[in-house]
Design a protein around this motif. Structure first.
Motif, short mmCIF file in Angstrom:
data_model
loop_
_atom_site.label_atom_id
_atom_site.label_comp_id
_atom_site.label_asym_id
_atom_site.label_seq_id
_atom_site.Cartn_x
_atom_site.Cartn_y
_atom_site.Cartn_z
N MET A 1 18.03 17.56 -49.36
CA MET A 1 17.77 18.81 -48.71
C MET A 1 16.94 18.56 -47.45
SD MET A 1 15.64 21.95 -50.29
CE MET A 1 16.39 23.51 -50.04
N THR A 2 17.41 19.06 -46.33
CA THR A 2 16.70 18.92 -45.06
C THR A 2 15.33 19.58 -45.18
OG1 THR A 2 18.78 18.91 -43.84
CG2 THR A 2 16.82 19.49 -42.61
N SER A 3 14.31 18.87 -44.65
CA SER A 3 12.95 19.41 -44.78
C SER A 3 12.12 19.06 -43.55
CB SER A 3 12.27 18.85 -46.03
OG SER A 3 12.16 17.45 -45.94
N THR A 16 5.11 5.38 -51.80
CA THR A 16 5.34 5.55 -53.23
C THR A 16 6.83 5.75 -53.54
OG1 THR A 16 4.92 7.92 -53.05
CG2 THR A 16 3.05 6.51 -53.64
N ALA A 17 7.69 5.55 -52.53
CA ALA A 17 9.15 5.61 -52.66
C ALA A 17 9.63 6.98 -53.15
CB ALA A 17 9.65 4.49 -53.55
N ASP A 18 9.02 8.06 -52.67
CA ASP A 18 9.40 9.41 -53.08
C ASP A 18 10.44 10.07 -52.17
OD1 ASP A 18 6.07 10.32 -54.16
OD2 ASP A 18 7.74 9.44 -55.29
N LEU A 19 10.95 9.37 -51.17
CA LEU A 19 11.84 9.98 -50.19
C LEU A 19 13.26 9.44 -50.37
CD1 LEU A 19 11.30 11.97 -47.84
CD2 LEU A 19 11.09 10.00 -46.34
N PRO A 20 14.26 10.32 -50.42
CA PRO A 20 15.64 9.83 -50.54
C PRO A 20 16.08 9.18 -49.23
CG PRO A 20 15.63 12.20 -50.20
CD PRO A 20 14.19 11.77 -50.35
N ASN A 21 17.22 8.49 -49.24
CA ASN A 21 17.76 7.89 -48.03
C ASN A 21 18.04 8.98 -47.01
OD1 ASN A 21 17.70 5.31 -49.08
ND2 ASN A 21 19.78 5.45 -49.89
N GLY A 22 17.77 8.69 -45.75
CA GLY A 22 18.03 9.67 -44.71
C GLY A 22 17.40 9.26 -43.39
N TRP A 23 17.37 10.21 -42.46
CA TRP A 23 16.85 9.98 -41.11
C TRP A 23 15.79 11.00 -40.75
CZ3 TRP A 23 17.83 6.17 -37.61
CH2 TRP A 23 18.83 5.25 -37.97
N LEU A 24 14.82 10.54 -39.98
CA LEU A 24 13.76 11.41 -39.47
C LEU A 24 14.06 11.73 -38.01
CD1 LEU A 24 11.03 12.43 -40.66
CD2 LEU A 24 9.95 10.68 -39.24
N VAL A 36 4.97 17.39 -36.46
CA VAL A 36 5.90 17.85 -37.48
C VAL A 36 7.28 17.27 -37.16
CG1 VAL A 36 7.02 19.87 -38.51
CG2 VAL A 36 4.60 19.95 -37.92
N CYS A 37 7.94 16.75 -38.19
CA CYS A 37 9.23 16.10 -38.05
C CYS A 37 10.26 16.77 -38.95
CB CYS A 37 9.12 14.64 -38.46
SG CYS A 37 7.84 13.75 -37.60
N LEU A 38 11.51 16.43 -38.73
CA LEU A 38 12.60 16.93 -39.56
C LEU A 38 13.23 15.74 -40.27
CD1 LEU A 38 14.54 19.37 -40.23
CD2 LEU A 38 15.98 18.49 -38.38
N ASP A 43 22.70 12.68 -47.78
CA ASP A 43 23.66 13.62 -48.35
C ASP A 43 23.96 14.77 -47.40
OD1 ASP A 43 23.62 12.03 -50.58
OD2 ASP A 43 22.35 13.38 -51.76
N ASP A 44 23.01 15.09 -46.51
CA ASP A 44 23.19 16.19 -45.56
C ASP A 44 23.69 15.73 -44.20
OD1 ASP A 44 22.19 17.74 -47.58
OD2 ASP A 44 20.30 18.22 -46.59
N VAL A 45 23.87 14.41 -44.03
CA VAL A 45 24.31 13.87 -42.75
C VAL A 45 25.81 14.09 -42.61
CG1 VAL A 45 24.59 11.76 -41.39
CG2 VAL A 45 22.45 12.19 -42.61
#
Length: 171
Positions: A1-3, A16-24, A36-38, A43-45
């Protein structure tokens, strides 16, 4: 989910490895502890990377940051420099990597030299490695009255030009 969240929060979550694969994705401007970043999980890419970048830009984050694996490596690098890395150090390590494609080498590291400065330093190191000229033998370059460097028939300048195939910047 985009956050959305702050840059230090994302970097700390990776420790602590709490972030799924993705891009900032980042906003315009200088990065600091309040930036603040996105984050867009893989999965949302969109298959069309431009569509994902456009989506991020529409939400106010037009600059592609780093993927989560690289961000984790950057955060771990900062912690290696200081086990009690504060948010400012984490952000500095991220910004350094984002700008120079290199890990922050030390807490107080200055920016790496630009390509011209790096080339000039390599040239200077090579030039000086040729050693002193001896006047026992004269340089074979026509019109040159300088001596030769060890294991060459040329002076420092002309040996440099023969090897580097460009004018010698030193006299």
């Amino acid at each position: 989910m985009t956050s959305q969240g702050t840059l230090p929060a994302y970097l700390r979550s990776l420790l602590t490895a709490d972030l799924p694969n993705g891009w900032l994705y980042l906003p315009h401007g200088e990065l600091d502890e309040t930036t603040v970043c996105l984050f867009i999980p893989s999965d949302d890419v969109d298959e069309d990377e431009d569509a994902t970048a456009n989506k991020a830009a529409e939400l106010g984050f037009p600059i592609e940051g780093l993927d989560n694996q690289t961000m984790q490596d950057v955060a771990l690098g900062a912690v290696r420099l200081d086990p009690h890395a504060n948010d400012a150090l984490l952000v500095r390590a991220f910004a350094y990597y984002h700008r120079f494609d290199a890990f922050l080498p030390s807490i107080d590291a200055s920016d790496p030299p630009g390509p011209e400065q790096a080339l000039l330093k390599m040239d200077r190191d090579f030039y000086e490695s040729l050693g002193p000229e001896t006047l026992e033998l004269r340089c074979r370059r026509e019109g040159c009255d300088r001596g030769t460097v060890r294991l060459s028939v040329f002076c420092q300048k002309h040996h440099f030009e023969m090897v580097r195939r460009r004018p010698c910047p030193f006299e």
